[in-house]
Enzyme design. Structure first.
Site, mmCIF file in Angstrom:
data_model
loop_
_atom_site.group_PDB
_atom_site.id
_atom_site.type_symbol
_atom_site.label_atom_id
_atom_site.label_comp_id
_atom_site.label_asym_id
_atom_site.label_seq_id
_atom_site.Cartn_x
_atom_site.Cartn_y
_atom_site.Cartn_z
ATOM 1 N N ILE A 14 0.832 -1.398 -0.041
ATOM 2 C CA ILE A 14 -0.068 0.048 0.131
ATOM 3 C C ILE A 14 0.972 1.252 -0.100
ATOM 4 C CG2 ILE A 14 -0.285 0.214 2.549
ATOM 5 C CD1 ILE A 14 -3.123 0.833 -0.432
ATOM 6 N N SER A 36 12.203 1.196 7.304
ATOM 7 C CA SER A 36 11.838 -0.280 6.480
ATOM 8 C C SER A 36 12.714 -1.349 7.107
ATOM 9 C CB SER A 36 12.174 -0.106 5.192
ATOM 10 O OG SER A 36 12.086 -1.428 4.502
ATOM 11 N N LYS A 91 -5.470 1.488 8.030
ATOM 12 C CA LYS A 91 -6.657 0.729 8.526
ATOM 13 C C LYS A 91 -6.215 -0.738 8.455
ATOM 14 C CE LYS A 91 -8.363 -1.787 5.900
ATOM 15 N NZ LYS A 91 -7.652 -2.902 4.967
ATOM 16 N N ASP A 169 -9.699 -7.930 7.009
ATOM 17 C CA ASP A 169 -8.925 -6.985 6.358
ATOM 18 C C ASP A 169 -9.230 -6.107 5.272
ATOM 19 O OD1 ASP A 169 -5.713 -5.631 6.247
ATOM 20 O OD2 ASP A 169 -6.451 -6.072 4.087
HETATM 21 P P1 NAP Z 1 2.600 -5.492 2.914
HETATM 22 O O1 NAP Z 1 2.752 -5.349 1.513
HETATM 23 O O2 NAP Z 1 2.865 -6.752 3.687
HETATM 24 O O3 NAP Z 1 3.573 -4.316 3.599
HETATM 25 C C1 NAP Z 1 3.498 -3.939 5.035
HETATM 26 C C2 NAP Z 1 5.059 -3.521 5.197
HETATM 27 O O4 NAP Z 1 4.967 -3.074 6.686
HETATM 28 C C3 NAP Z 1 6.138 -4.457 4.991
HETATM 29 O O5 NAP Z 1 6.326 -4.584 3.762
HETATM 30 C C4 NAP Z 1 7.082 -4.115 5.888
HETATM 31 O O6 NAP Z 1 7.780 -3.143 5.318
HETATM 32 C C5 NAP Z 1 6.389 -3.538 7.365
HETATM 33 N N1 NAP Z 1 6.263 -4.269 8.235
HETATM 34 C C6 NAP Z 1 6.803 -3.851 9.568
HETATM 35 N N2 NAP Z 1 6.450 -4.771 10.513
HETATM 36 C C7 NAP Z 1 5.841 -5.606 9.923
HETATM 37 C C8 NAP Z 1 5.615 -6.871 10.282
HETATM 38 N N3 NAP Z 1 5.366 -7.434 11.527
HETATM 39 N N4 NAP Z 1 4.937 -7.851 9.417
HETATM 40 C C9 NAP Z 1 4.869 -7.473 8.081
HETATM 41 N N5 NAP Z 1 5.193 -6.401 7.485
HETATM 42 C C10 NAP Z 1 5.842 -5.582 8.451
HETATM 43 O O7 NAP Z 1 0.989 -5.013 3.386
HETATM 44 P P2 NAP Z 1 0.182 -3.923 2.782
HETATM 45 O O8 NAP Z 1 -0.910 -4.570 1.899
HETATM 46 O O9 NAP Z 1 0.900 -2.666 2.313
HETATM 47 O O10 NAP Z 1 -0.668 -3.551 3.983
HETATM 48 C C11 NAP Z 1 -0.270 -2.664 5.044
HETATM 49 C C12 NAP Z 1 -1.573 -2.286 5.807
HETATM 50 O O11 NAP Z 1 -2.168 -1.285 4.824
HETATM 51 C C13 NAP Z 1 -2.589 -2.938 6.296
HETATM 52 O O12 NAP Z 1 -3.051 -2.800 7.648
HETATM 53 C C14 NAP Z 1 -3.687 -3.119 5.278
HETATM 54 O O13 NAP Z 1 -4.835 -3.360 5.700
HETATM 55 C C15 NAP Z 1 -3.497 -1.763 4.657
HETATM 56 N N6 NAP Z 1 -4.170 -1.792 3.265
HETATM 57 C C16 NAP Z 1 -3.669 -2.408 2.312
HETATM 58 C C17 NAP Z 1 -4.135 -2.230 1.063
HETATM 59 C C18 NAP Z 1 -3.643 -3.146 -0.222
HETATM 60 O O14 NAP Z 1 -4.385 -2.932 -1.116
HETATM 61 N N7 NAP Z 1 -2.895 -4.135 0.111
HETATM 62 C C19 NAP Z 1 -5.017 -1.360 0.776
HETATM 63 C C20 NAP Z 1 -5.467 -0.442 1.934
HETATM 64 C C21 NAP Z 1 -4.987 -0.582 3.119
HETATM 65 P P3 NAP Z 1 9.443 -2.851 5.555
HETATM 66 O O15 NAP Z 1 9.977 -4.157 5.061
HETATM 67 O O16 NAP Z 1 9.651 -1.712 4.742
HETATM 68 O O17 NAP Z 1 9.556 -2.695 7.152
#
Ligand code: NAP
Length: 313
Positions: A14, A36, A91, A169
């Site tokens: 995101i 990160s 969120k 989620d």
């Molecule tokens: P993601 O791709 O897994 O990214 C989350 C990032 O957070 C990871 O790449 C990592 O980045 C960091 N991180 C820090 N602590 C972590 C942990 N314990 N476990 C995993 N990652 C950790 O997830 P995302 O889809 O971006 O979602 C993140 C948030 O945004 C969620 O709450 C989700 O509900 C929300 N969201 C997602 C979307 C979507 O389309 N994917 C849409 C709207 C909202 P670093 O390696 O840089 O530390």
């Protein structure tokens, strides 16, 4: 007024899909650094392993945007607020209701802005639906949120771990729309939670709600499914007492009344979110809507849990 400086924490899907482009396009914050844990890089920006390191390198940093999964949000938000940073959080805003209440208190004590974003609420079609429902009675509401977890969350094991919300989620996005547009509060009456044998969180859920007043006459239901292949569905169908039918589709970006599209806005949610964040920072005001998180907690509270087939990517 000069632009507030901003640090972004958690450079995942995101952050790359929405936050980084929206911060650049709106040009309301000066993005100066990233945090990160995996050392993700963006050209022109320094990357730090922890928030503490970023705060030490940029002691006058004004704000942070937390784009991590919810399980680590409370600790990171407390750290940011206590360091005096205005804080935007993705969120779901926290892993539990109590954590979110604590963050509200922390923001008040720190005298800083806390903005708990619900991106699906930032759609003109959602505002238009709310106006229509405020002016007329609701007969029934049916939420259908069916998506392919392998396509939208590939390899995100955190989503199926305790505190990761599973199919809630995306489902909580639908609930964030409901709590915004419905003319009365709703309570979770029953919930079926289908949890894969090798995971902690639901892969499918069916919820039935009871309205708090007769502003909604008939059933309110939601079906969330993470195993939808082919066409993806994020829709809310509403029948009004006067016979009109409202369809909010594509995650709340399109509104049709009796089959005729009245609002259709391409994805502008995150640009609106950053405009709102800048406004909140300028006024040092917070915006925290806990209602969608309460409904998820309530679903776990009254829901029946069933074990289903193991899930693997
Ligand atoms: P993601 O791709 O897994 O990214 C989350 C990032 O957070 C990871 O790449 C990592 O980045 C960091 N991180 C820090 N602590 C972590 C942990 N314990 N476990 C995993 N990652 C950790 O997830 P995302 O889809 O971006 O979602 C993140 C948030 O945004 C969620 O709450 C989700 O509900 C929300 N969201 C997602 C979307 C979507 O389309 N994917 C849409 C709207 C909202 P670093 O390696 O840089 O530390």
């Amino acid at each position: 007024m000069s632009k507030p400086t901003l640090g972004l924490v958690g450079v995942g899907k995101i952050a790359r899909d929405q936050h980084l482009p929206s911060i650049a396009e709106t040009d309301l914050f000066d993005l100066v650094a990233l945090v990160s844990t995996s050392g993700a890089a963006v050209p022109g920006l320094p990357t730090f392993a922890t928030q503490a390191e970023m705060f030490a390198a940029f002691p006058t940093l004004d704000a942070v945007a937390l784009c991590t999964p919810p399980s680590v949000r409370h600790a990171l938000t407390v750290e940011a607020l206590r360091a005096g940073k205005h804080t935007l959080i993705e969120k779901p805003p926290a892993a539990t209701v109590s954590e979110l209440q604590d963050l509200v208190d922390e923001a008040r004590r720190a005298d800083r802005c806390l903005f708990a974003t619900w991106h699906s609420q930032f759609n003109p079609a959602v505002d238009a639906a709310r106006d229509l429902l405020a002016a007329g009675g609701v007969q029934s509401v049916a939420v259908t949120w069916r998506e392919d977890v392998r396509r939208w969350h590939p390899g995100q094991d955190w989503i199926f771990a305790a505190g990761g919300f599973g199919v809630f989620d995306p489902g909580i996005n639908a609930l964030s729309i409901l709590t915004r547009i419905l003319p009365t509060r709703i309570f979770v009456q029953a919930a079926d939670l289908l949890v894969p044998a090798n995971r902690d969180t639901p892969i499918e859920a069916r919820l039935a709600f009871r309205p708090a007043s007769d502003a909604i006459r008939g059933p309110v239901t939601a079906h969330f499914d993470f195993l939808q292949e082919g066409e993806q569905t994020w829709s809310i169908a509403i029948e009004m007492v006067d016979g009109r039918r409202l369809d909010l589709t594509r995650g709340g970006t399109v509104l049709a009344v009796d089959g005729v599209v009245t609002v259709s806005e391409p994805d502008t949610e995150y640009r609106r979110i950053y405009r709102r964040f800048r406004d909140l920072v300028d006024r040092n005001a917070s915006d925290v809507d806990a209602a969608p998180l309460h409904l998820i907690a309530d679903a776990y509270s009254v829901g029946r849990r069933r074990t289903v087939a193991a899930f693997d990517w």
